[in-house]
Write a protein that holds these residues in place. Structure first.
Motif, PDB file in Angstrom:
ATOM      1  N   ASN C   5      -8.901 -32.091  -2.352  1.00 49.51           N
ATOM      2  CA  ASN C   5      -9.531 -30.962  -1.434  1.00 49.51           C
ATOM      3  C   ASN C   5     -10.757 -31.139  -1.114  1.00 49.51           C
ATOM      4  O   ASN C   5     -11.093 -30.767  -0.179  1.00 49.51           O
ATOM      5  CB  ASN C   5      -9.422 -29.660  -2.660  1.00 49.51           C
ATOM      6  CG  ASN C   5      -7.758 -29.342  -2.605  1.00 49.51           C
ATOM      7  OD1 ASN C   5      -6.964 -29.758  -1.868  1.00 49.51           O
ATOM      8  ND2 ASN C   5      -7.591 -28.397  -3.587  1.00 49.51           N
ATOM      9  N   GLU C   6     -11.589 -31.839  -2.320  1.00 51.78           N
ATOM     10  CA  GLU C   6     -13.093 -32.303  -1.752  1.00 51.78           C
ATOM     11  C   GLU C   6     -13.167 -33.068  -0.460  1.00 51.78           C
ATOM     12  O   GLU C   6     -14.082 -32.638   0.230  1.00 51.78           O
ATOM     13  CB  GLU C   6     -13.741 -32.911  -3.020  1.00 51.78           C
ATOM     14  CG  GLU C   6     -14.026 -31.762  -4.383  1.00 51.78           C
ATOM     15  CD  GLU C   6     -12.858 -31.782  -5.326  1.00 51.78           C
ATOM     16  OE1 GLU C   6     -11.678 -32.118  -4.637  1.00 51.78           O
ATOM     17  OE2 GLU C   6     -13.133 -31.658  -6.459  1.00 51.78           O
ATOM     18  N   LYS C   8     -10.799 -33.637   1.759  1.00 50.22           N
ATOM     19  CA  LYS C   8     -10.433 -32.819   2.992  1.00 50.22           C
ATOM     20  C   LYS C   8     -11.704 -31.751   3.501  1.00 50.22           C
ATOM     21  O   LYS C   8     -11.901 -31.816   4.878  1.00 50.22           O
ATOM     22  CB  LYS C   8      -9.422 -31.746   2.765  1.00 50.22           C
ATOM     23  CG  LYS C   8      -7.930 -32.543   2.740  1.00 50.22           C
ATOM     24  CD  LYS C   8      -6.739 -31.591   2.461  1.00 50.22           C
ATOM     25  CE  LYS C   8      -5.801 -32.121   1.737  1.00 50.22           C
ATOM     26  NZ  LYS C   8      -4.768 -31.207   1.476  1.00 50.22           N
ATOM     27  N   VAL C   9     -12.227 -31.047   2.439  1.00 51.97           N
ATOM     28  CA  VAL C   9     -13.133 -29.947   2.973  1.00 51.97           C
ATOM     29  C   VAL C   9     -14.388 -30.856   3.526  1.00 51.97           C
ATOM     30  O   VAL C   9     -15.092 -30.571   4.570  1.00 51.97           O
ATOM     31  CB  VAL C   9     -13.511 -29.075   1.792  1.00 51.97           C
ATOM     32  CG1 VAL C   9     -15.005 -28.413   2.118  1.00 51.97           C
ATOM     33  CG2 VAL C   9     -12.367 -28.364   1.486  1.00 51.97           C
ATOM     34  N   THR C  12     -14.208 -32.284   7.039  1.00 53.09           N
ATOM     35  CA  THR C  12     -13.940 -31.295   8.000  1.00 53.09           C
ATOM     36  C   THR C  12     -15.256 -30.696   8.262  1.00 53.09           C
ATOM     37  O   THR C  12     -15.733 -30.666   9.530  1.00 53.09           O
ATOM     38  CB  THR C  12     -13.008 -30.000   7.369  1.00 53.09           C
ATOM     39  OG1 THR C  12     -11.912 -30.615   6.906  1.00 53.09           O
ATOM     40  CG2 THR C  12     -12.759 -29.145   8.643  1.00 53.09           C
ATOM     41  N   ILE C  13     -16.039 -30.427   7.288  1.00 52.87           N
ATOM     42  CA  ILE C  13     -17.260 -29.844   7.438  1.00 52.87           C
ATOM     43  C   ILE C  13     -18.412 -30.971   8.156  1.00 52.87           C
ATOM     44  O   ILE C  13     -18.865 -30.651   9.221  1.00 52.87           O
ATOM     45  CB  ILE C  13     -18.113 -29.643   6.147  1.00 52.87           C
ATOM     46  CG1 ILE C  13     -17.468 -28.417   5.542  1.00 52.87           C
ATOM     47  CG2 ILE C  13     -19.559 -29.387   6.248  1.00 52.87           C
ATOM     48  CD1 ILE C  13     -17.790 -27.921   4.039  1.00 52.87           C
ATOM     49  N   ALA C  16     -17.142 -31.281  11.789  1.00 51.36           N
ATOM     50  CA  ALA C  16     -17.633 -30.029  12.770  1.00 51.36           C
ATOM     51  C   ALA C  16     -19.205 -29.860  12.822  1.00 51.36           C
ATOM     52  O   ALA C  16     -19.817 -29.595  13.985  1.00 51.36           O
ATOM     53  CB  ALA C  16     -17.391 -28.747  11.699  1.00 51.36           C
ATOM     54  N   THR C  17     -19.854 -30.417  11.952  1.00 50.44           N
ATOM     55  CA  THR C  17     -21.617 -30.435  12.142  1.00 50.44           C
ATOM     56  C   THR C  17     -21.964 -31.442  13.149  1.00 50.44           C
ATOM     57  O   THR C  17     -22.756 -30.922  13.979  1.00 50.44           O
ATOM     58  CB  THR C  17     -22.241 -30.896  10.670  1.00 50.44           C
ATOM     59  OG1 THR C  17     -21.396 -30.034   9.657  1.00 50.44           O
ATOM     60  CG2 THR C  17     -23.485 -30.553  10.703  1.00 50.44           C
TER      61      THR C  17
END
Lengths: 254, 247, 310
Positions: C5-6, C8-9, C12-13, C16-17
């Motif tokens: 999960n770490e 993936k998140v 994504t962040i 996006a940034t």
């Protein structure tokens, strides 16, 4: 007279009071990060990463549709076609990006959170957490709200990217607005504060949707039917407060 | 030692508990009996601070649990294991994770140690091989046994059973009763069994408190229960006997 | 491999940034990765220029305005902007503010200095000049224009008053013309009423003719077109003839008028009754003479013989 007053005034005020108390409780539990750390990551994936496809889909189409419709409406030789690019870009960044994402999340994430917590409530899983000595608010609500606040801006960025991209693409392929004119218009009217405003908005939306849904789910009563009711209320209340916040932020910040 | 003294609780106009006082002595198994809606589940929730009384006090080991902070209350709660009516297993985790959850959350045990404890607990409820199953894949009786394993994982001093046998067939009920009995004997825990199943009360309890219309109507040992000539109590007990009797 | 999960998140962040930062730079017209060429200009009046407006060189967009603010020390408007680093902003370059403030489309135009001159350094000050924009021009000229419009209106008013007076005077020509026109109209009306049957017939004929024409058009457009051409030339000729005829007519009119007025010999002749009288008298004298001659020829024959004798 009394029941009406209680229905219109007392109940909402009481609900707001309980909501505030829950949030207050949640803020008190933020420091106990060790108990919910892994939960935060899991919620971020559920709220953020897993919402990406639907957000991208909805944003792409709303950008494309706006472009087609705006081009259709602006058939004056006095208005340059580049205006379409300006309209799509700024409306996506200022409003659509955050609101489309907000509505999707209210339906998808808000309902899921309310259903999850509602089920946990009616099957006594929340009581089980509490009796183990865990802070159920900290464990259940804080990670979801954090995930909402962190991931919503990410989804907003994705929505803007794909919404504007979808607009550019359909403008170019459909022969409505050539890519260069679209970008020219977008640049001419671009305000650096706009995306900042959008991010602020999405932070607020993320907080509202997750916290309202948590509130509705956490205080579910009445078995499976209660869970259904909480789910619906969470989605509806999230949308309503999202729109209110949208207006309020626009008035205050623009 | 848990001591409930003079607590009252009402929801709106409805008085659920009126001046209820019950003592739960260390090491004993106390049954709180009564008809559905008599207020016994509400009383149970007061024991662990899930509800606050309108009046009266609840003390656990001499601590008034309604006069302390939330953090302190949570510390007190760690002495308790609670088996909820439906099991209340976390449905996002499999059986093993459910049992391991309190261990991971409240102890610094290594994964290997946790794994060993979880296996012991599951073995105790005779479900060694369901560790990888999700709660939804288990039957009601199995869910309760896994929940029991979870309740005892941290070796609590008090175990509260909320309707442990309701909704189960008589045979599974007997298995659960036996488990409760064994736990009480082996771990020397104080047990509080909230139930309307007299069959199970007579099997496992040392003492009983009969809640009738929000009050403690009768309290005493099981021996005394057999010889009581209280009409209301008798009616409740015999109604139960008839219900379960034919088995 | 199961992605945690770490990861993936985090991924994504980060993506996006990056999109967010690059997206803003893109729409601000900044180069995505390179550094920018920042410059400053000072104006007396920003004319509505704001951050984000584009900067153009010879009509080509080359950068944008970063910020506009009023200098605390000088009170002037300071415009910070950036342009594509490849643009040779040399000494002698000057900036003007253009566009249309009322529509919110303001921009800054750079007029580059000579290519041989030295480049203005990063962060350097660019000269400025003032050009009046379209709106300002209009605003300054507006009073004069309004006066003109005013006088025109006044004149128009006078004309209208005259016309009014003319119409309202009973003996005026216009009144008479109007009344005769009314009479004509009445006559036409009667005519129309009388002839309405025939008109209907004519219209029906015209209709069928049009239908024929339509058919002809449908069948053979070109033929009709040429026909139309011919018809046109014919009509033109006819027109000429008519014009000539009209001219002739006018001349004739003129002659008749002159005759009427007793102008010219013929006119005088026609118009002088004394001559007629004289002629009349002469003729009656002649008549008497002839009668006398018939009655007494001898008197005259004697005379005739006498004459013969001579």
């Amino acid at each position: 007279m009394v029941p009406l007053t209680s229905h219109i005034v007392i109940n909402p005020v009481a609900a707001f009071g309980r909501y505030s108390r829950l949030l207050f409780h949640a803020f008190g539990a933020v420091a106990e990060i060790s108990s919910y750390r892994s939960n935060v990551w899991r919620q971020m994936v559920k709220v953020g990463v897993e919402s990406l496809p639907i957000v991208i889909l909805a944003a792409t189409f709303s950008g494309a549709v706006s472009t087609v419709q705006t081009s259709y409406q602006l058939v004056s030789p006095l208005i340059p076609r580049s205006i379409v690019g300006a309209i799509i870009t700024s409306s996506m960044i200022l409003e659509l990006g955050a609101v489309v994402t907000g509505f999707i999340l209210a339906g998808r994430v808000g309902a899921r959170i309310a259903a999850e917590l509602g089920t946990m409530r009616v099957t006594e899983q929340i009581d089980a957490l509490e009796t183990m000595g865990l802070n159920s608010v900290g464990y259940l609500i804080v990670p979801r709200v954090i995930a909402g606040v962190v991931m919503f801006p990410i989804l907003y960025i994705a929505a803007c990217f794909f919404g504007i991209g979808g607009g550019m693409l359909i403008g170019e392929l459909g022969g409505f607005v050539p890519f260069e004119e679209f970008v020219f218009g977008a640049r001419e009217y671009f305000q650096p504060f706009d995306p900042i405003f959008g991010i602020i908005k999405s932070l607020v939306f993320g907080f509202l949707i997750t916290s309202i849904s948590c509130f509705k789910g956490y205080y579910t009563q009445g078995g499976a039917e209660g869970v259904g009711r909480a789910t619906t209320q969470a989605a509806v209340a999230s949308c309503v407060f999202l729109l209110l916040a949208d207006l309020l932020l626009a008035v205050v910040l623009l | 030692m848990i001591s409930v003294s003079h607590i009252s609780k009402s929801f709106g106009e409805k008085h659920v508990l009126r001046d209820v006082s019950v003592d739960i002595p260390e090491g004993e198994t106390v049954a709180i009996i009564g008809r559905s809606g008599s207020g016994k589940s509400v009383l149970m929730k007061h024991l662990i601070g899930l509800m606050q009384p309108d009046a009266g006090t609840v003390t656990v080991d001499g601590i008034d649990i309604n006069a302390i902070t939330y953090a302190e209350l949570r510390r007190v709660r760690r002495n308790f294991g609670v088996l909820f009516q439906g099991g209340a297993l976390f449905d996002s985790m499999n059986s093993f994770e459910n049992v391991a959850f309190p261990l991971r959350t409240f102890t610094d045990m290594s994964d290997a140690d946790i794994s060993k404890v979880v296996k012991d607990c599951l073995a105790m409820v005779e479900l060694e091989d369901v560790g990888s199953k999700m709660p939804s894949e288990l039957s009601g009786g199995m869910q309760k046994r896994v929940a029991l394993a979870r309740a005892v994982a941290l070796q609590p001093r008090y175990i509260i059973y909320d309707e442990p046998t309701s909704g189960l067939d008589p045979e599974t009920s007997n298995t659960i009763d036996e488990l409760i009995r064994n736990l009480a004997d082996r771990l020397n825990v104080t047990s509080i069994v909230v139930t309307h199943d007299m069959h199970s009360v007579l099997n496992i309890a040392d003492r009983a408190a009969f809640i009738y219309e929000g009050r403690v109507h009768w309290t005493g040992t099981i021996e005394e229960l057999h010889h009581s000539d209280d009409q209301i109590l008798k009616a409740f007990v015999t109604a139960n006997e008839y219900k379960i009797g034919p088995s | 491999m199961k992605i945690s999960n770490e990861i993936k998140v985090g991924l994504t962040i980060i993506v996006a940034t990056v999109i967010f930062i690059l997206g803003i730079r893109y729409f601000e017209d900044l180069p995505l990765f390179d550094s920018t060429y920042d410059l400053v200009a000072e104006f007396e009046n920003a004319g509505g220029l704001i951050g984000g407006n584009i900067v153009r060189v010879n009509g080509v967009s080359v950068g944008s305005v970063t910020s506009v603010y009023i200098s605390e020390s000088t009170g002037k408007v300071v415009v910070e902007f950036h342009v594509d680093p490849t643009i040779p902003v040399t000494e002698g370059t000057y900036a003007t503010i253009g566009g249309f403030d009322a529509l919110g489309v303001v921009r800054m135009d750079l007029t580059l200095g000579p290519a041989s001159a030295e480049r203005i350094p990063e962060g350097g000050l660019v000269d400025t000049r003032v050009t009046s924009d379209l709106m300002a021009e209009m605003t300054t000229r507006a009073p004069a224009m309004l006066t003109n419009v005013d006088s025109v209106l006044e004149e128009l008013e006078g004309v209208m008053a005259q016309a009014n007076a003319m119409v309202s005077t009973p003996e005026s020509d216009i009144r008479q013309i109007l009344s005769s026109a009314r009479g004509s109209m009445r006559q036409i009306e009667t005519l129309l009423a009388d002839e309405s049957n025939r008109i209907a017939r004519i219209l029906a004929h015209a209709d069928s003719l049009t239908a024929d024409l339509d058919a002809a058009l449908g069948e053979d457009g070109e033929a009709v077109a040429s026909l139309m051409d011919q018809m046109e030339t014919t009509l033109a000729t006819l027109n000429e003839d008519l014009e000539r005829f009209q001219a002739t007519n006018e001349q004739l009119d003129e002659i008749l008028r002159k005759l009427n007025d007793g102008e010219g010999t013929l006119g005088l002749l026609l118009n002088d009754p004394s001559m007629y009288h004289r002629m009349d008298a002469t003729l009656s004298d002649l008549n008497a003479l002839i009668t006398d001659f018939q009655r007494n020829p001898g008197r005259y024959l004697k005379e005739m013989n006498l004459v013969d004798l001579f």
